[in-house]
Design an enzyme around this catalytic site. Structure first.
Site, PDB file in Angstrom:
ATOM      1  N   LEU A 158       0.827  -1.198   0.000  1.00  0.00           N
ATOM      2  CA  LEU A 158       0.000   0.000   0.000  1.00  0.00           C
ATOM      3  C   LEU A 158       0.869   1.258   0.000  1.00  0.00           C
ATOM      4  CD1 LEU A 158      -2.384  -1.194   2.853  1.00  0.00           C
ATOM      5  CD2 LEU A 158      -3.005  -1.065   0.417  1.00  0.00           C
ATOM      6  N   TYR A 159       0.397   2.300  -0.689  1.00  0.00           N
ATOM      7  CA  TYR A 159       1.085   3.587  -0.689  1.00  0.00           C
ATOM      8  C   TYR A 159       1.151   4.114   0.745  1.00  0.00           C
ATOM      9  CZ  TYR A 159       2.209   8.280  -2.575  1.00  0.00           C
ATOM     10  OH  TYR A 159       2.800   9.470  -2.904  1.00  0.00           O
ATOM     11  N   TYR A 160       2.248   4.829   1.073  1.00  0.00           N
ATOM     12  CA  TYR A 160       2.372   5.334   2.443  1.00  0.00           C
ATOM     13  C   TYR A 160       1.362   6.444   2.729  1.00  0.00           C
ATOM     14  CZ  TYR A 160       4.930   9.524   0.886  1.00  0.00           C
ATOM     15  OH  TYR A 160       5.278  10.712   0.296  1.00  0.00           O
ATOM     16  N   ARG A 161       0.905   7.149   1.692  1.00  0.00           N
ATOM     17  CA  ARG A 161      -0.184   8.093   1.859  1.00  0.00           C
ATOM     18  C   ARG A 161      -1.499   7.321   1.777  1.00  0.00           C
ATOM     19  NH1 ARG A 161       1.952  13.112  -1.949  1.00  0.00           N
ATOM     20  NH2 ARG A 161       3.632  13.772  -0.527  1.00  0.00           N
TER      21      ARG A 161
END
Length: 215
Positions: A158-161
């Site tokens: 998953l994207y960190y944002r």
């Protein structure tokens, strides 16, 4: 410390990869909360994960595939770690009974979830392409904390944002009381993973409608 790198292309080959952002709505039911405990442990590492629910949408909030619900097996020793509130609530709902009867470990659940994403065209987030999996939900710093500590593969996928509907809710509470009340009154707060995701999606749809720019 740098995040461990994984060859997701080899681990979870993506079928008909989507070239856009995919919102991965995740909700966990666990044995307790995030904070530091009296024994010095951190809740996100100490308490067991009992249930994982997932829905996947595009940026228009249209569901892209069947939802996924996984009940994670935990033995009696792990179940006993739970806080009083969590144990009572999840026993009353029947979740603890499901947990005892489940045949899926946490590691297996993590891999089933990632295979589910890959088989539905959702790859690990690619910053250069601006496409792939972004976590979404309500108050998801809580869920992400458990994921980071107990499901490192999923965390790296998953994207960190992330898209946290609760952040928009706070904005509405400060700047648009009518909108805040509209979404607040519609919630049931069942503390059931799939139902909680649907509430988050319903709330996001209200905000999306308000934010859309009319031509």
């Amino acid at each position: 410390m740098e995040m461990q790198q994984y060859d997701f292309g080899a681990l979870f080959p993506v079928t008909n990869a989507r070239s856009e952002i995919s919102l991965v709505w995740i909700d966990l039911e666990t044995g307790g909360l995030n904070g530091r405990l009296e024994n010095g442990e951190v809740g996100g590492a100490y308490y067991p994960i009992f249930e994982i629910a997932v829905k996947v949408t595009d940026t228009e909030l249209v569901e892209l595939c069947e939802p996924l619900r996984l009940v994670v097996y935990q033995d009696d020793e792990m179940i006993a770690r739970s806080s009083k509130w969590a144990l009572e609530s999840h026993t009353e709902s029947g979740l603890i009974k499901e947990v005892r009867e489940s045949g899926i470990t946490l590691d297996e659940a993590e891999r089933i979830l990632l295979s589910h994403l890959a088989s539905n065209g959702v790859g690990a987030f690619d910053r250069k392409a601006g496409a792939g999996a972004i976590m979404a939900g309500n108050g998801i710093h809580y869920d992400r904390f458990f994921i980071a500590l107990q499901m490192p593969l999923l965390n790296a996928y998953l994207y960190y944002r992330q898209f946290d509907v609760s952040a928009i809710n706070v904005g509405a509470r400060m700047w648009n009381k009518e909108l805040y009340e509209e979404t607040r009154l519609a919630k049931e707060y069942k503390h059931e993973a799939m139902a909680d995701i649907q509430e988050s999606l319903n709330e996001a749809l209200v905000y999306k409608k308000r934010f859309e720019v009319k031509a």
